[in-house]
Design a protein around this motif. Structure first.
Motif, mmCIF file in Angstrom:
data_model
loop_
_atom_site.group_PDB
_atom_site.id
_atom_site.type_symbol
_atom_site.label_atom_id
_atom_site.label_comp_id
_atom_site.label_asym_id
_atom_site.label_seq_id
_atom_site.Cartn_x
_atom_site.Cartn_y
_atom_site.Cartn_z
ATOM 1 N N SER A 121 0.854 -1.181 0.000
ATOM 2 C CA SER A 121 0.000 0.000 0.000
ATOM 3 C C SER A 121 0.892 1.232 0.000
ATOM 4 O O SER A 121 2.077 1.161 0.328
ATOM 5 C CB SER A 121 -0.929 0.020 1.220
ATOM 6 N N SER A 137 -1.197 6.725 -5.684
ATOM 7 C CA SER A 137 -1.458 5.748 -4.639
ATOM 8 C C SER A 137 -2.506 4.756 -5.107
ATOM 9 O O SER A 137 -3.377 5.093 -5.918
ATOM 10 C CB SER A 137 -1.936 6.445 -3.360
ATOM 11 N N SER A 174 -5.149 1.348 -3.761
ATOM 12 C CA SER A 174 -5.670 0.597 -2.639
ATOM 13 C C SER A 174 -4.729 -0.570 -2.347
ATOM 14 O O SER A 174 -3.997 -1.026 -3.226
ATOM 15 C CB SER A 174 -7.067 0.064 -2.965
ATOM 16 N N PRO A 175 -4.718 -1.083 -1.106
ATOM 17 C CA PRO A 175 -3.821 -2.206 -0.789
ATOM 18 C C PRO A 175 -4.036 -3.384 -1.736
ATOM 19 O O PRO A 175 -5.162 -3.692 -2.121
ATOM 20 C CB PRO A 175 -4.225 -2.565 0.650
ATOM 21 N N THR A 228 -6.901 -6.065 1.864
ATOM 22 C CA THR A 228 -6.056 -5.577 2.944
ATOM 23 C C THR A 228 -5.273 -6.764 3.489
ATOM 24 O O THR A 228 -5.673 -7.912 3.333
ATOM 25 C CB THR A 228 -6.871 -4.937 4.089
ATOM 26 N N ARG A 270 -7.529 3.875 -2.540
ATOM 27 C CA ARG A 270 -6.775 4.801 -3.355
ATOM 28 C C ARG A 270 -7.580 6.072 -3.566
ATOM 29 O O ARG A 270 -8.793 6.106 -3.381
ATOM 30 C CB ARG A 270 -6.410 4.193 -4.701
#
Length: 844
Positions: free
Chosen positions: A99, A165, A167-168, A638, A678
């Motif tokens: 992330s 960026s 999202s994980p 996640t 994100r």
């Protein structure tokens, strides 16, 4: 972005009972990257390692990024098993969750003030890609402006990364190797699979070794083949900023307006190594390798900024050339020939009972990259099972021939129409292909406990700088960054556990095999005085299919109208999967008191579906409609370390066949509760859903009361347990509901080593109290605290196997499937599919 290189666990330099060859082999295993024959791997050993990698902020010339730097949480498990005297099996499992922000493009600093994306601080990553205008003098040097296209200064050659960026995202990889050994030779075959949302890779390999010269010389070699498939999604909101024309033949348009780039790649590799023992205290190793890669080599998320200048029309005297800056997907060669060689040396120092390792590696490819790696470490035993291993590593590489921070093309852009023949055939601004040097240093502290238990703790600090490149000429300091990595490793050697074990007294430390509780039950037994137990617990939980309101099925119209409180819902969860990995470590200082530590690693994934009858996306609150296509097209993930439990078990009653004990525990909030989705150029993505955060965010009290009994082949038990949140809210403003659970089970010994179990479970969990104190896109039921918790009835079916005798006596394996029987949710939630639990533990 630097490659992540976890600090490797180190073995002692020499075991007291080992001969020179074994001593040097054990010492050499501590050297990262030193390839040794497969036969030297420890037999019947399991290891688990957790690592955390963290990058520091990058140089943005005074502008503070809204994005967090990259973090990676990694869990790795491995094992070596001796199936027979000649046959050995090795397996590995790795998963890592990424992330944070990474560079996707590079441009002159002044571009940040001339963005056409209505964001003057585009350098912070507030836009996926920065497109705008740059001004150049007659020699095409970038000029400084005031942010409104007025030239105010002279030449400004400063460069800066554009950060983006995501999202994980979680990668999972599994591999195995099966080997057969002769007296002076070995042959092994292996393979594996690596999976990500946008990338899949499968590989096979064949290797072998030949010992001669009284086993003082070893020749090893191997062949490998890897097939990879990229299916990277360029989201609909990023497409206006990226020119994808070079890959039109590989692009699939999605229903939500995004694009998926498809690409295949094949890699063939070969290596040859020679290890020579020089004397009782030294060995040397040399190796050569070759890899041929063919196919799609690009990083689909890296772009190159191109300034298009129409110099056919000179500007007025004293004015500047205007360059239209547009982002093009990078283009790399589709063939890569790679050569590498290594030379290693290990020297044992008798006086200090230590070992010095040195290794040099050289890399060369036909992209123009030449790289040198120098590594050295010192393995120093300290006595009483302790050792310390400091290490240092230096790396330097030349830039690829086609690397360029940005490009200038003497032609107009004309709304995406331009002559590609006027651009280089290949170009990339990926800083990993630039010239740079890297220096890292770290230390690993190791402790060998009795019965074959080893624990390693490591730390490494890494600095990446263009100025560290051999001979100079590296990339500018805008690309410099630092990072650090910490890890912990637990290794269990089953052969060492068996040596000296008093199997006859095993029943003193652990209950009769018939009393083993189902795999899904925790805190079911206690150890006798001075007993020790290590174990691993895995849990898989799945939800999918229908949505429920309470215990009733509901359709999309009802969810739209009532699932999000006073607001309409736009999406709903379609599936959710949770994987939990837990270590069980227990010690009994007395007969009546056991102490436990239970660290956890967790990962979760969720897919979503657009609700039929939902309002148009642009009616979503706070501009969140821009994220709805992203939610629907991309699964959310996640992963990382979760909350850690510390417990005390206290014996209350023990009458041979009947046992009663109490558990008192605390769950310490180590898991993250501020994981973000994100962000895009219109609105911050905000925090991910409550149920996909990795911890509770609060200090929790976890009591339990457990009764067990057994008679002949029958066993039974019952447990009351709960979770009480001890804080009003966590750092992000909410607390999870309290939990109460009751369960009862029965078991029957099918044989002297195999037991079947059945149990019933009733669970009550409260709703979430409070809400996020940070922004969250409230688009579906999972984003509202009222839609958590409920009352659940389940029935479980399981099998437990215990090794009754021999060297591995005391090892216990268990598996249980927990099937939902009835569900009564708070609010609107996704139906439950069931839970699988699997455990292994060894008590001695």
């Amino acid at each position: 972005m630097a490659a992540i290189e976890p600090v490797q666990p180190a073995d002692d330099a020499r075991k007291p009972s080992a001969g020179p060859l074994n001593a040097l082999t054990a010492a050499a295993l501590a050297l990262p990257g030193l390839v040794l024959p497969a036969a030297q791997a420890a037999d019947d050993e399991f290891a688990v390692q957790y690592g955390h990698y963290q990058e520091e902020n990058r140089q943005l010339f005074g502008v503070e990024s809204k994005f967090r730097p990259i973090t990676v949480d990694t869990l790795q498990g491995s094992g070596n098993l001796k199936l027979t005297d000649r046959v050995k099996l090795t397996f590995n499992y790795t998963q890592d969750t990424w992330s944070g922000a990474t560079p996707i493009a590079t441009a002159p600093l002044d571009l940040r003030g001339n963005s056409t994306s209505h964001s003057p601080d585009g350098v912070t990553g507030a836009t996926p890609i920065i497109n705008g205008d740059l001004f150049f003098d007659s020699k095409l040097n970038p000029l400084q402006t005031d942010g409104f296209r007025n030239v105010t200064g002279g030449i400004d050659r400063r460069l800066v990364h554009t950060l983006s960026s995501a999202s994980p995202e979680t990668r999972k990889q599994g591999s195995f190797k099966l080997g057969y050994e002769w007296d002076e030779a070995a042959l092994d075959v292996g393979g594996g699979l690596s999976l990500e949302d946008d990338y899949e890779s499968s590989f096979v390999n064949l290797g072998g070794r030949l010992d001669f010269n009284q086993k003082l010389t070893t020749l090893s070699g191997g062949l490998s083949y890897t097939s990879s498939d990229t299916h990277a999604r360029i989201d609909h909101d990023a497409l206006p900023y990226i020119n994808t024309g070079a890959y039109d033949g590989q692009i699939e348009r999605t229903a939500e307006g995004g694009k998926i780039i498809h690409g295949e790649r094949k890699d063939w590799g070969a290596h040859l190594g020679l290890t020579q023992v020089l004397n009782k205290n030294a060995l040397i190793e040399a190796g050569l390798g070759y890899t041929l890669g063919n196919g799609y080599m690009e990083n689909p998320y890296k772009v190159v900024e191109v300034a298009f200048i129409n110099d056919a029309i000179p500007p007025p005297e004293g004015a500047a050339y205007v360059g239209q800056v547009r982002a093009l997907l990078e283009q790399r060669p589709n063939v890569r020939n790679q050569f590498n060689g290594n030379l290693g040396y290990v020297q044992h120092i008798d006086m200090l009972d230590a070992a010095l390792h040195f290794n040099y590696r050289y890399y060369l490819d036909d992209w123009g990259i030449n790289a040198h790696t120098f590594e050295s470490d010192w393995v120093q035993p300290l006595g009483h099972g302790w050792s310390v291993t400091p290490r240092i590593r230096y790396y330097s590489q030349d830039a690829a021939d086609f690397y360029a921070p940005y490009l200038i093309s003497n032609q107009p852009y004309n709304s995406g129409r331009f002559n590609r023949n006027l651009l280089p055939n290949h170009f990339s601004s990926d800083q990993r292909l630039s010239g740079y040097g890297a220096l890292s240093g770290g230390v690993t502290v190791s402790k060998k406990f009795a019965k074959g238990i080893d624990v390693d703790l490591g730390f490494e600090y890494y600095t990446h700088q263009g100025g560290l490149k051999i001979g100079g000429g590296g990339e500018g300091d805008y690309a410099d960054f630092d990072s650090w990595n910490v890890n912990g490793t637990l290794k269990v050697n089953l052969e060492a556990l068996a040596v000296g074990s008093d199997h006859g007294s095993h029943a003193h430390h652990h209950h009769h095999h018939g009393a083993t509780a189902p795999a899904g039950v925790m805190f079911d037994h206690m150890l006798g005085k001075n007993g020790f137990m290590v174990g691993y617990r895995y849990m898989y939980s799945s939800q999918g299919g229908d949505m429920l309101h309470g215990s009733n099925l509901v359709g999309d119209p009802a969810i739209v109208a009532g699932g999000c409180g006073p607001n309409p819902c736009f999406v709903k969860p379609n599936s959710m999967v949770m994987h939990m990995h837990m270590l069980d470590i227990m010690y009994a200082p007395t007969d009546w008191l056991n102490l436990m530590v239970m660290p956890q690693f967790m990962d979760m994934s969720m897919t979503m579906h657009r609700l039929a009858g939902a309002p148009p996306d642009n009616e979503a609150p706070e501009g969140g409609g821009a994220h709805i296509p992203h939610h629907v097209e991309n699964g959310h993930e996640t992963g990382g370390i979760s909350d850690m439990g510390v417990y005390a078990l206290v014996k209350l009653f023990d009458a041979g066949r009947h046992h009663l004990h109490m558990g008192l525990g605390l769950s310490i909030p180590f898991g993250a509760v501020d994981i973000e989705l994100r962000r895009n150029h219109q609105v911050e993505g905000g925090l991910i859903h409550y149920g996909m955060q990795l911890g509770s965010g609060t200090l929790d009290f976890k009591p339990s009361l457990t009764y067990t009994g057994n008679y002949d082949d029958w066993s039974w038990g019952a447990q009351l347990s709960g979770t009480k949140r001890l804080e009003d809210h966590g750092e992000t403003g909410y607390r999870l509901g309290d939990i109460f659970q009751s369960t009862a089970w029965g078991g029957y010994g099918l044989t002297n080593w195999l037991t079947a179990t059945v149990r019933g479970v009733y669970t009550v969990q409260g709703a979430i109290h409070g809400q996020f104190n940070q922004f969250i896109d409230q688009l579906g039921p999972m984003d509202y605290p009222m839609n958590y918790g409920g009352r659940f009835w389940d029935v479980g079916f399981g099998l437990n196997a215990t090794v009754p005798g021999g060297d591995l006596a005391g090892n216990t394996l268990g598996v249980e499937w927990l099937q939902p029987v009835a569900t009564d949710y708070n609010g609107y939630q996704l139906d439950r599919d069931g839970t699988l639990s699997a455990t292994w533990h060894y008590a001695f």
